[in-house]
Design an enzyme around this catalytic site. Structure first.
Site, PDB file in Angstrom:
ATOM      1  N   SER A  24     -10.789  -3.073   5.382  1.00 27.77           N
ATOM      2  CA  SER A  24      -9.468  -2.486   5.204  1.00 27.77           C
ATOM      3  C   SER A  24      -9.007  -1.836   6.506  1.00 27.77           C
ATOM      4  CB  SER A  24      -9.500  -1.434   4.095  1.00 27.77           C
ATOM      5  OG  SER A  24      -8.284  -0.711   4.036  1.00 27.77           O
ATOM      6  N   SER A  25      -7.695  -1.647   6.612  1.00 26.02           N
ATOM      7  CA  SER A  25      -7.113  -0.892   7.728  1.00 26.02           C
ATOM      8  C   SER A  25      -6.614   0.478   7.287  1.00 26.02           C
ATOM      9  CB  SER A  25      -5.947  -1.669   8.340  1.00 26.02           C
ATOM     10  OG  SER A  25      -6.372  -2.902   8.846  1.00 26.02           O
ATOM     11  N   GLY A  37       1.029  -0.314   5.192  1.00 26.22           N
ATOM     12  CA  GLY A  37       1.481  -1.286   6.182  1.00 26.22           C
ATOM     13  C   GLY A  37       0.436  -2.240   6.694  1.00 26.22           C
ATOM     14  N   GLY A  38      -0.606  -2.566   5.893  1.00 27.74           N
ATOM     15  CA  GLY A  38      -1.613  -3.506   6.359  1.00 27.74           C
ATOM     16  C   GLY A  38      -2.282  -2.999   7.629  1.00 27.74           C
ATOM     17  N   THR A  47       0.848  -1.194   0.000  1.00 29.97           N
ATOM     18  CA  THR A  47       0.000   0.000   0.000  1.00 29.97           C
ATOM     19  C   THR A  47       0.885   1.246   0.000  1.00 29.97           C
ATOM     20  OG1 THR A  47      -1.702  -1.227   1.215  1.00 29.97           O
ATOM     21  CG2 THR A  47      -1.950   1.150   1.155  1.00 29.97           C
ATOM     22  N   GLU A  80      -6.859  -8.221  -3.246  1.00 30.78           N
ATOM     23  CA  GLU A  80      -7.587  -7.650  -2.111  1.00 30.78           C
ATOM     24  C   GLU A  80      -8.504  -8.644  -1.415  1.00 30.78           C
ATOM     25  OE1 GLU A  80      -6.931  -4.955  -0.804  1.00 30.78           O
ATOM     26  OE2 GLU A  80      -5.904  -3.806  -2.353  1.00 30.78           O
ATOM     27  N   THR A 115      -3.857   1.125  -3.065  1.00 26.61           N
ATOM     28  CA  THR A 115      -3.222  -0.169  -2.836  1.00 26.61           C
ATOM     29  C   THR A 115      -3.615  -1.190  -3.885  1.00 26.61           C
ATOM     30  OG1 THR A 115      -2.909  -1.910  -1.168  1.00 26.61           O
ATOM     31  CG2 THR A 115      -5.112  -0.983  -1.374  1.00 26.61           C
ATOM     32  N   ASP A 152      -7.957 -10.085   2.003  1.00 27.29           N
ATOM     33  CA  ASP A 152      -8.228  -9.302   3.206  1.00 27.29           C
ATOM     34  C   ASP A 152      -9.473  -9.794   3.935  1.00 27.29           C
ATOM     35  OD1 ASP A 152      -6.165  -7.584   3.647  1.00 27.29           O
ATOM     36  OD2 ASP A 152      -7.116  -5.815   2.800  1.00 27.29           O
TER      37      ASP A 152
END
Length: 581
Positions: free
Chosen positions: A459-460, A480-481, A396, A435, A414, A438
């Site tokens: 998502s974060s 960074g996830g 991302t 994606e 991302t 996730d």
């Protein structure tokens, strides 16, 4: 991060404004990246010099912050193709200076209509990533068109021109690009289209060489002429679907590559969506973020509310507030009806959670709270069964832009894992996303993040804009996830609670607590806080690098400070339109 009264320890950062160089058409320009710039007339910060220059050029030619953000994001699809691209998605948080309002645009990818809650069950994670099964319906192009139509001044074709130029003339391969290619080489070689583009001669491009992507340049040209319908139901979309359903596996490869479920009708049905932003007030400042399908705004906001309810804030309190907010994220947040967002971000719920924070660390994973609207005495926090959290890499990217009129953009974009699903669409020059990994793989009854038809994976990403007295003060975000949430939270705490400047707040060593038994931390954080936190029941484990943030701070009088990482991910690029008023 440091505690009150301690000495600020941060990396030395070069400061100053930038000068935009004229780029020759035949060679990649040479200019050093700088992590901090201050000036007037607009500013930008990204992880990449070419992308920052693309956005800055739009600002200098009279475009606004949305125009520049789209141009910068499209250029990142060229120079940071393992993190961003037209087959990805993301979230835009936008401050509209004329109306004094914050807007958000959800461009998150969606699952095909054929996907069910059990579609990922029993599939090894790595196998799911490198497959057609992981590819979600792309959202970036629809998001770009919606953002430009609602808030921009340029057409899509105009906004894509800087990216077309960079893809055509090439850019200089740096160590980060080389290393990311090398770490993906084993799977890249298993797809004919990917190996041909990113492993020329069978090896990653050498540091210092010029990398060109004429196929992507032509894809962008046609996209600019034809518009998003070329992807969402047109010829380009058909090529994406064909690649997802029949990945171009290299003859002789032994990799198990599953086909995907995407159909052209899924692309035709896709829409980017405007959503109401999340909002909390922290120390008199209004903090705006992204609502579900992202968990960024809710989790950052809840953690800030918890911290505000405490008598003091230090490293221990930062970790504990994050732990509790992540427990609630896992239980309640996803792309589902009825997320109790108002209660998760309420003062009463925050106080009920905050009263659980004492002198010693709460055993993790902690159980979620009950955001039922009835809050009183502390409720017990039983320990839940531990669940593995996958390692988070540098995937991302995030950019920030401000223009001369006071408009501000914080934008996460991302393709999920570094290198997405590893599959380049033949002849088109871009990677597909992964994606859909996730989603929770299951079986997990009641999990809000199980896959489903048309659903957006949780998502974060946490692009964040902060206002004070109705005026922009900060904009910040990171890749960074799931560590994105803690990186943004820690930067805000560093800035407001520990008196760091924004450059110091970005450079300071990081730790990430996501309701896990161990807290991952960079070495500098362990050196500074390890003994104190260990004595209070925390267990720290090394994570060499967490996040790669970008931010803006508005200093008054029209002056803005743009900030990128000085070291992480090779360092970022901050630029301003003018160093003088």
């Amino acid at each position: 991060m440091i505690s009150r009264g301690s000495t600020v320890l941060a990396a030395a950062i070069l400061a100053g404004s930038s000068v935009l160089l004229v780029r020759p058409a035949t060679a990649a320009p040479q200019q050093e990246k700088q992590p901090v710039a201050e000036g007037y007339g607009g500013a930008v910060a990204t992880v990449d010099l070419d992308a920052s220059r693309a956005a800055l050029g739009v600002l200098r030619r009279g475009g606004n912050a949305i125009d520049a953000a789209v141009a910068g994001a499209a250029t990142l699809g060229v120079t940071e193709p393992y993190s961003a691209g037209l087959a990805g998605g993301g979230y835009i948080v936008y401050y509209d200076a004329r109306h004094g309002r914050v807007h958000t645009i959800d461009g998150r990818e969606t699952a095909p209509r054929a996907m069910r809650s059990s579609s990922l069950e029993g599939v090894p994670f790595d196998d799911a990533v490198t497959s057609g099964l992981s590819a979600g319906v792309p959202g970036s192009v629809a998001q770009w068109e919606l953002a430009l139509r609602r808030f921009g001044t340029l057409s899509l074709g105009q906004a894509l021109r800087p990216a077309i130029e960079v893809a055509s003339r090439g850019f200089t391969v740096d160590q980060t690009f080389h290393d990311q290619t090398a770490s993906n080489a084993a799977r890249f070689k298993d797809f004919t289209s990917t190996a041909r583009l990113y492993l020329p001669g069978g090896a990653p491009p050498a540091v210092g060489s010029t990398f060109r992507n004429p196929e992507l340049a032509e894809t962008y040209r046609q996209l600019g002429r034809r518009g998003g319908s070329w992807l969402y139901g047109g010829r380009l979309g058909a090529e994406i679907v064909a690649t997802v359903k029949r990945p171009p596996v290299t003859p002789g490869s032994t990799r198990t590559v599953r086909p995907g479920l995407m159909e052209l009708s899924d692309l035709a049905a896709y829409r980017a969506v405007e959503r109401r932003p999340t909002k909390v007030t922290y120390k008199g400042m209004d903090v705006y973020g992204m609502a579900p399908s992202s968990s960024g705004g809710s989790t950052v906001g809840e953690a800030l509310n918890i911290l505000q309810a405490l008598p003091g804030v230090g490293a221990h309190e930062y970790l504990e507030a994050s732990k509790l907010a992540f427990a609630d994220r896992g239980k309640y947040v996803g792309d589902i009806p009825g997320v109790p967002l108002g209660q998760l971000l309420s003062e009463g719920f925050a106080k009920e959670r905050a009263c659980l924070i004492g002198e010693r660390a709460i055993p993790a994973p902690a159980a979620p709270g009950d955001p039922d609207g009835s809050y009183g005495a502390c409720r017990a926090v039983p320990q839940e069964s531990a669940k593995p959290i996958p390692a988070e890499g540098p995937e991302t990217t995030h950019l920030v832009v401000a223009d001369r009129w006071g408009n501000v953009v914080a934008y996460n974009i991302t393709i999920e894992s570094t290198g997405g699903n590893g599959i380049v669409v033949p002849g088109r020059g871009f990677l597909l996303n992964n994606e859909l990994t996730d989603f929770t793989f299951g079986p997990a009854p009641g999990d809000p993040n199980l896959p489903g038809p048309g659903k957006r994976p949780r998502s974060s990403m946490a692009p964040t804009i902060v206002l004070r007295n109705g005026e922009p003060l900060l904009a910040v975000g990171s890749p960074g996830g799931s560590t994105i949430i803690t990186t943004v939270l820690q930067i805000l705490v560093n800035r407001w609670d520990f008196g760091m400047t924004l450059p110091q707040a970005l450079a300071a060593p990081r730790a990430t607590q996501r309701n896990t038994a161990q807290t991952q931390a960079e070495q500098g954080f362990i050196d500074r806080y390890g003994p104190e936190l260990t004595a209070r029941g925390h267990s720290l484990v090394l994570n060499p690098e967490i996040g790669a943030a970008t931010g803006l701070e508005f200093l008054g009088g029209g002056r803005v400070q743009a900030v990128a990482e000085p070291v992480r991910r090779g360092g970022g690029s901050a630029l301003v339109v003018s160093g003088r008023r």
